[in-house]
Design an enzyme around this catalytic site. Structure first.
Site, short mmCIF file in Angstrom:
data_model
loop_
_atom_site.label_atom_id
_atom_site.label_comp_id
_atom_site.label_asym_id
_atom_site.label_seq_id
_atom_site.Cartn_x
_atom_site.Cartn_y
_atom_site.Cartn_z
N GLU A 17 0.83 -1.20 0.00
CA GLU A 17 0.00 0.00 0.00
C GLU A 17 0.87 1.26 0.00
OE1 GLU A 17 -2.69 1.46 -0.28
OE2 GLU A 17 -4.41 0.19 0.18
N ASN A 148 -10.13 5.67 2.39
CA ASN A 148 -9.26 5.34 1.26
C ASN A 148 -9.30 6.46 0.23
OD1 ASN A 148 -7.44 3.26 0.52
ND2 ASN A 148 -9.02 1.74 0.96
N ASP A 198 -10.02 1.88 -4.04
CA ASP A 198 -9.01 1.77 -2.99
C ASP A 198 -8.18 3.06 -3.03
OD1 ASP A 198 -6.74 0.68 -1.31
OD2 ASP A 198 -7.95 -1.13 -1.47
#
Length: 291
Positions: A17, A148, A198
């Site tokens: 991430e 997000n 996301d």
């Protein structure tokens, strides 16, 4: 625009991430959240370094003073990769064991903005926090399950924020002078894009690049919310993207393998890898934290 991404590194992150490109060092940073480690890669030399962390780092940003600022577990921390020193700045969600920080980045003025998530995904209790260079923390918004997709328009006057399980992306009016967000409104909801929203990035044209969880793609949206490009990946759990390279024209993409079954991993052996694409547009340099 329809493209395919290529594998850069087969790191098999549990949940890769938060990629951040350092213009100064020409290196890519990212976090493996459940793996509790930051990673740095130099594309020119091929040097790849791993930094174990004492907790789950949801997101981070480079600091003007050197090192990183991180949103780890329920608080904000600094990290010096040269010495390994870690220091806590504040803990705005202290005591919320069912929460952890997830996605965030610096605004154009060098404030660190990060959102939290409800780990069990049982409540829309996630919040959005702003860490100022002087160490003050300010709540900007709330009411999401998994924060997000935080990103800012090129002029800094528009802020994007997503709630992944709800499949919604919101926009706010953002004041770069005060760091305050207002006028929250729904910008995207479900629609034709695969998967769920996301992490994200904004390019120099002001378009929003949304990584699509279980969608196997990164999708480009115009500021008006029109889908006008897609990059396909050979893995489904696409988590975030960042522009990098010498001219900020390379898109680096993180992915995940956490929670996948043996059969799913057999179908997607590259899950958790770092991918790259050349979409033909330029990104924006990532602001550094001024604290």
């Amino acid at each position: 625009m329809i493209l395919n991404a290529d594998l850069l590194l087969d790191v098999r992150a549990e949940t890769g991430e938060g990629p951040v490109w350092s213009v100064d060092t020409q290196c890519l940073w990212w976090t493996d959240i459940p793996g509790k480690r930051l990673q740095r890669f130099d594309p020119a030399s091929g040097a790849h370094r791993i930094f174990p962390m004492p907790g789950r780092v949801g997101c981070f940003a480079l600091r003007e003073a050197g090192g990183l600022v991180m949103a780890m577990e329920q608080g904000f921390w600094t990290f010096d990769p040269e010495t390994g020193a870690i220091a806590q700045l504040s803990a705005p969600e202290a005591g919320l064991a069912d929460h952890r920080f997830n996605d965030g980045r610096c605004d154009p003025a060098g404030r660190f903005v990060a959102g939290s998530m409800n780990v069990a995904r049982t409540s829309s209790s996630g919040q959005l926090w702003r860490l100022d260079p002087n160490g003050d923390t300010v709540r900007l918004a709330g009411g999401v399950t998994v924060a997000n997709g935080l990103a800012f328009s090129p002029d800094g006057k528009r802020m994007y924020w997503a709630d992944s399980p709800a499949e919604r992306v919101y926009t706010f009016d953002y004041d770069p002078g005060t760091g305050m967000a207002s006028n929250q409104r729904l910008w995207l909801e479900k629609g034709p894009a695969p998967g769920r929203p996301d992490g994200a990035a904004v390019d120099a044209d002001g378009c929003y690049w949304s990584a699509r969880w279980v969608g196997g793609a990164v999708v480009r949206f115009t500021p008006e919310g029109k889908m006008d490009g897609i990059i396909h990946l050979p893995v489904s759990r696409v988590t975030m993207c960042a522009f990098g390279g010498p001219d900020l024209r390379t898109l680096y993409i993180t992915t995940a393998r956490e929670g996948m079954t043996t059969e799913e991993l057999e179908r997607e052996p590259l899950a958790g890898g770092i991918f790259v694409a050349e979409p033909g547009v330029q990104g924006l340099p990532e602001p550094a934290f001024k604290g």
